[in-house]
Design an enzyme around this catalytic site. Structure first.
Site, mmCIF file in Angstrom:
data_model
loop_
_atom_site.group_PDB
_atom_site.id
_atom_site.type_symbol
_atom_site.label_atom_id
_atom_site.label_comp_id
_atom_site.label_asym_id
_atom_site.label_seq_id
_atom_site.Cartn_x
_atom_site.Cartn_y
_atom_site.Cartn_z
ATOM 1 N N LYS A 136 -18.007 27.479 -30.210
ATOM 2 C CA LYS A 136 -18.327 26.879 -28.917
ATOM 3 C C LYS A 136 -17.513 27.459 -27.765
ATOM 4 O O LYS A 136 -16.365 27.855 -27.908
ATOM 5 C CB LYS A 136 -18.091 25.351 -28.976
ATOM 6 C CG LYS A 136 -19.115 24.594 -29.767
ATOM 7 C CD LYS A 136 -20.546 24.771 -29.298
ATOM 8 C CE LYS A 136 -20.892 23.854 -28.144
ATOM 9 N NZ LYS A 136 -20.810 22.436 -28.496
ATOM 10 N N SER A 152 -14.243 24.049 -28.702
ATOM 11 C CA SER A 152 -14.451 22.790 -29.410
ATOM 12 C C SER A 152 -13.453 22.724 -30.538
ATOM 13 O O SER A 152 -13.132 23.739 -31.160
ATOM 14 C CB SER A 152 -15.878 22.741 -29.957
ATOM 15 O OG SER A 152 -15.938 21.866 -31.063
ATOM 16 N N GLU A 201 -19.323 20.750 -15.892
ATOM 17 C CA GLU A 201 -19.761 19.381 -16.218
ATOM 18 C C GLU A 201 -18.929 18.352 -15.449
ATOM 19 O O GLU A 201 -19.445 17.335 -14.977
ATOM 20 C CB GLU A 201 -19.642 19.145 -17.718
ATOM 21 C CG GLU A 201 -20.586 20.040 -18.523
ATOM 22 C CD GLU A 201 -20.228 20.074 -19.996
ATOM 23 O OE1 GLU A 201 -20.552 19.102 -20.691
ATOM 24 O OE2 GLU A 201 -19.622 21.054 -20.445
ATOM 25 N N SER A 220 0.825 -1.211 0.000
ATOM 26 C CA SER A 220 0.000 0.000 0.000
ATOM 27 C C SER A 220 0.856 1.257 0.000
ATOM 28 O O SER A 220 0.351 2.365 0.091
ATOM 29 C CB SER A 220 -0.909 0.002 1.231
ATOM 30 O OG SER A 220 -0.136 -0.094 2.421
HETATM 31 N N1 ARG Z 1 -0.945 -1.243 5.581
HETATM 32 C C1 ARG Z 1 -1.889 -1.721 6.524
HETATM 33 C C2 ARG Z 1 -3.224 -0.963 6.373
HETATM 34 O O1 ARG Z 1 -3.225 0.009 5.724
HETATM 35 C C3 ARG Z 1 -1.380 -1.553 7.914
HETATM 36 C C4 ARG Z 1 -1.998 -2.478 8.924
HETATM 37 C C5 ARG Z 1 -1.561 -3.868 8.645
HETATM 38 N N2 ARG Z 1 -1.981 -4.786 9.693
HETATM 39 C C6 ARG Z 1 -1.975 -6.075 9.560
HETATM 40 N N3 ARG Z 1 -2.421 -6.789 10.541
HETATM 41 N N4 ARG Z 1 -1.563 -6.654 8.447
HETATM 42 O O2 ARG Z 1 -4.254 -1.364 6.877
#
Ligand code: ARG
Length: 470
Positions: free
Chosen positions: A290, A284, A297, A30
């Site tokens: 236009k 346009s 929008e 992430s």
């Molecule tokens: N990157 C994880 C999240 O955004 C952090 C928490 C991860 N916890 C775990 N038990 N794997 O939720």
């Protein structure tokens, strides 16, 4: 600091013989999203380490090393030189790993009495608190723009619509202030959300609390929270603060979208009520004449995206058993996107409304069409002739039908024609048939009369901290 394949994960790989597959890493990581919480993560770690030292859970020396290392981490983050590594999944492990590289062993003590589960939601609450404040400020800027424009248009007459059919004349200032009211309630919703959000999950650890003698009051206070959350399961699994924020954003975006729709209508050749400035129009590639209201929008469309982000998050949360599950990682994707989109939309709306020009003649002409003063005629019959309103309504209806048949306005009917429907009608009737007289008469509290609107403009100038009008 890349993970060495084949040896398991540097952070949690103790029991694993091999590293995760590439696809596992891709779905799990992430860091591309949650690196936006880097500063909050550092702040949370600082507060946690200070507390651990205060409670004698780690040594002062370790805390000093941790704080100095976090200084360095923060400097690298701000300089853009922090070495992010996707193999380290998220912002929490990226920062901890970097700390380890910088200060060695003490870094490993930072995660005592803490889990990523309370860590992530602490960061996320801090981030959302900041974002709510920014969204409120942005809305306030838009309100200021609208109030200033309303101040110049307290006497401008335009048609008021119901069913998009001409109903009664109103003033443009009144119409613009209607949105100032809506955005005020939107700000209040965001404010309420920020109040409820402001409790600290830190110290809930993985889900059950911890056996270490931590001081949750201390970390809560250090991070500007009002108090620690009272239930550790709730602390790590609750996302209603994000849901509430997104639902409030979704409502505010709905208001932006309604105003956007009016800009689209008003700037059409058919309405011709308004013209967007060049900076807020697009051309346009094929039709040289236009002048398109693209930003309006797009605000309309993006309001739907924000509502979608709210419902997506609700969908992700609604069937989750307590406590933490990885589904909750994607809360940030949705929330960040919603706030970003909202920010862009409010700024675009403020820019459009600051520079849009209003076509007073077209508005007045449209206001006079469609027998918009028929209610004023009926009210006159009630006031001057003592007719019951229902009967006055009936008489007026007959006069409207007559004018329609003659293809003229109500004010073009002769006195004899008027008297044909109600014998007592006098010349005075013509006084109420102009649109100016009509709006001027609507002096009830909250009404559209220029005097009332000017009072409301003055109120809003004060509430929004604008200098009183010259
Ligand atoms: N990157 C994880 C999240 O955004 C952090 C928490 C991860 N916890 C775990 N038990 N794997 O939720």
């Amino acid at each position: 600091m890349a993970t060495e394949k084949g040896k398991g994960h540097t952070m949690w790989g103790g029991r694993f013989a091999t590293a995760p597959s590439d696809i596992m890493e891709a779905i799990n990581a992430s860091i591309d999203v949650d690196q936006r919480m880097a500063e909050q993560d550092v702040a949370g770690s600082r507060a946690h380490a200070d507390m651990l030292a205060e409670m004698g859970i780690i040594s002062e020396a370790d805390n000093e090393a941790i704080q100095a290392g976090l200084d360095q981490v923060l400097a690298e983050l701000r300089a853009g030189t922090f070495p992010f590594d996707r193999a380290l999944e998220d912002i929490h492990m990226n920062i901890e790993a970097r700390l380890k590289a910088l200060i060695g062993e003490p870094a490993g003590r930072l995660h005592t009495a803490r889990s990523r589960n309370d860590q992530v939601v602490t960061d996320f609450r801090l981030w959302t608190r900041g974002a709510l404040n920014e969204a409120m400020d942005r809305l306030r800027e838009l309100q200021r723009v609208l109030a200033v424009r309303a101040g110049d248009e307290t006497e401008t007459v335009m048609p008021g619509f119901t069913h998009l059919q001409t109903a009664q004349p109103v003033t443009l200032g009144h119409h613009l202030l209607a949105y100032v009211e809506m955005f005020q309630r939107d700000r209040a919703r965001l404010f309420d959300c920020a109040l409820r959000l402001n409790e600290s999950p830190l110290g809930a650890a993985a889900l059950a609390g911890t056996g270490f003698p931590i001081d949750r009051e201390m970390t809560a206070e250090a991070l500007g929270f009002d108090r620690p959350m009272a239930n550790s399961l709730d602390a790590v699994s609750a996302r209603d603060f994000a849901l509430e924020a997104l639902s409030a954003l979704s409502i505010a975006a709905t208001h932006l979208s309604r105003l956007a729709e009016e800009i689209v209508l008003w700037s059409s050749a058919q309405f011709s009520f308004a013209t967007l400035s060049d900076a807020w129009s697009t051309g346009s590639s094929i039709m040289p004449q236009k002048r398109n209201p693209d930003a309006a929008e797009l605000i309309r469309a993006k309001a739907a995206l924000i509502t979608g982000q709210f419902t997506s998050l609700q969908g992700a949360v609604k069937a989750l058993p307590l406590a933490y599950a990885k589904d909750l990682q994607d809360d940030k994707v949705l929330t960040f996107a919603a706030f970003d989109t909202f920010d862009l939309c409010v700024r675009a709306m403020a820019g459009m409304m600051e520079t849009i020009s209003f076509n007073h003649e077209a508005m007045r002409a449209a206001a006079a069409k469609g027998f918009s003063t028929a209610t004023d005629l009926a009210d006159w019959l009630v006031r001057e002739l003592g007719l019951p309103f229902r009967e006055a309504h009936h008489v007026t209806g007959a006069l409207v039908a007559l004018a329609e048949a003659k293809n003229c306005d109500l004010s073009d009917l002769s006195l004899e024609e008027m008297q044909g429907e109600a014998a007592g009608i006098t010349d005075g009737i013509y006084d109420v048939l102009t649109v100016e007289k009509s709006v001027a008469s609507r002096t009830s509290y909250g009404g559209t009369a220029p005097v009332r609107v000017a009072e409301e403009v003055a109120n809003w100038f004060e509430r929004l901290g604008l200098d009183a009008q010259k």
